[in-house]
Motif scaffolding. Sequence first.
Motif, PDB file in Angstrom:
ATOM      1  N   CYS A   1     -79.843  44.500 -28.594  1.00 56.64           N
ATOM      2  CA  CYS A   1     -79.997  44.890 -29.777  1.00 56.64           C
ATOM      3  C   CYS A   1     -81.591  45.567 -29.605  1.00 56.64           C
ATOM      4  O   CYS A   1     -82.111  46.229 -30.725  1.00 56.64           O
ATOM      5  CB  CYS A   1     -80.440  43.864 -30.546  1.00 56.64           C
ATOM      6  SG  CYS A   1     -78.777  42.789 -31.079  1.00 56.64           S
ATOM      7  N   GLY A   2     -82.282  45.971 -28.362  1.00 54.74           N
ATOM      8  CA  GLY A   2     -83.287  46.439 -28.546  1.00 54.74           C
ATOM      9  C   GLY A   2     -84.605  45.591 -28.998  1.00 54.74           C
ATOM     10  O   GLY A   2     -85.721  46.336 -28.956  1.00 54.74           O
ATOM     11  N   MET A   3     -84.460  44.501 -29.172  1.00 54.62           N
ATOM     12  CA  MET A   3     -85.629  43.642 -29.687  1.00 54.62           C
ATOM     13  C   MET A   3     -86.496  43.324 -28.290  1.00 54.62           C
ATOM     14  O   MET A   3     -87.834  42.943 -28.803  1.00 54.62           O
ATOM     15  CB  MET A   3     -85.048  42.264 -30.218  1.00 54.62           C
ATOM     16  CG  MET A   3     -84.214  42.549 -31.404  1.00 54.62           C
ATOM     17  SD  MET A   3     -83.599  41.066 -32.221  1.00 54.62           S
ATOM     18  CE  MET A   3     -85.120  40.028 -32.600  1.00 54.62           C
ATOM     19  N   ILE A   4     -86.335  43.231 -27.204  1.00 54.70           N
ATOM     20  CA  ILE A   4     -86.884  42.772 -26.009  1.00 54.70           C
ATOM     21  C   ILE A   4     -86.745  43.796 -24.977  1.00 54.70           C
ATOM     22  O   ILE A   4     -85.663  44.383 -25.079  1.00 54.70           O
ATOM     23  CB  ILE A   4     -86.904  41.518 -25.400  1.00 54.70           C
ATOM     24  CG1 ILE A   4     -85.422  41.074 -25.100  1.00 54.70           C
ATOM     25  CG2 ILE A   4     -87.284  40.623 -26.766  1.00 54.70           C
ATOM     26  CD1 ILE A   4     -85.273  39.709 -24.307  1.00 54.70           C
ATOM     27  N   ASN A   5     -87.629  43.978 -23.968  1.00 53.37           N
ATOM     28  CA  ASN A   5     -87.330  44.529 -22.849  1.00 53.37           C
ATOM     29  C   ASN A   5     -87.275  43.698 -21.518  1.00 53.37           C
ATOM     30  O   ASN A   5     -86.413  44.063 -20.601  1.00 53.37           O
ATOM     31  CB  ASN A   5     -88.496  45.783 -22.547  1.00 53.37           C
ATOM     32  CG  ASN A   5     -88.598  46.703 -23.679  1.00 53.37           C
ATOM     33  OD1 ASN A   5     -87.486  47.434 -23.921  1.00 53.37           O
ATOM     34  ND2 ASN A   5     -89.401  47.214 -24.219  1.00 53.37           N
TER      35      ASN A   5
END
Length: 372
Positions: free
Chosen positions: A212-216
Amino acid sequence: MLIEFAPSAQSSVGIEWELALVDLATGELAPMAEEVLHAVDAHDEGPIRKEYLKNMVELVSGVHAHVEDAVADLAEQLRTLRTALAPLNLGVIGSGTHPFSRSADQQRFHGPRYDLVDERTAYWGRQMAICGTHVHVGVDHRDKSLPITCGLARFYPYLLAVSCASPFWEGEDTGYASQRTMLFQQLPTNGLPYPMATWSEFEAYAEELLACGMINVAAEIRWDVRPSPKFGTVENRTADSVPTLAELGCVTALTQCFVEHISRTYEQDQFVDRLPSWLVRENKWRAARYGMDAEVIVPSAGRREVPLREGLAMWLDRLSPIARDLGCERELAFAGELAEHGASYRRQLDAGSPQQALQTLLKETGADSPFV
């Protein structure tokens, strides 16, 4: 998302102590971290490190078997830091918040990682002029890390109450013992851990956040209590930054003993006693609001609330054999003194004003014990 957990010596400890830089001429936060870090020849993996904001530095201990040694490690780092502070007319404070500086006025470091944080968090990211104490406790097997994480969250009110050190925010008495707690939970992935029992659940959760692109990376999951796979620890991030070495040792010993208590229980019967999520959340709020004066909810069919001081005293007695085994009896016992005489938030309020609270913090930070 495969996340490797590197097991470490059970109940070993390490401490990260975030400190705020203060201009001694004005009393305001000072964006001088670059100059200070250069003066001590700091680097990313060294014991003195930069943080997101330029008014902060972080002192990081090594890995130790005993709390006393971890605290002594940080005390030595603070002595090194002070040699760089003196020529710049800077002081340093251990506190969840600065009593009166405005958060929006603070400067941050730049770079791809920090720029992304700034873009994502917007207004709330600009309120993060806060400092914490993070305690890592070693876990010797990956499968225990999530049960210990969720089990440790149960004890949130006690871990927070001994460290509450942020009653003021931008010159105002907030009415909260820990304003930092209320601010820190506003960011994505921050807050209480989700009740997970297995490592595969944690990996699946991290995979979803990544998709979801919330963390890398998994380290960007910033729960109040979280597994730290790289170090093979469970990390307690509930505590405000505290001023004195005695308080630093106390929150570390309390964390270490709770982790060891949970670990022994889990090894015995593969069970960790948890509380309902709503109850843990409510107790967190009560401790942040009232500190040692809080009433905590307990899982009892009869008495539903007990004074936090009473619950803390019960657990200190119950943990005393573990503290004896771990060699941290003195540090653990100091929690009782804080319950009687007051944690940092109470001493700051008793000083009389935000400006006087700052002077108290400047005097106490790095001292062996509080000035009471």
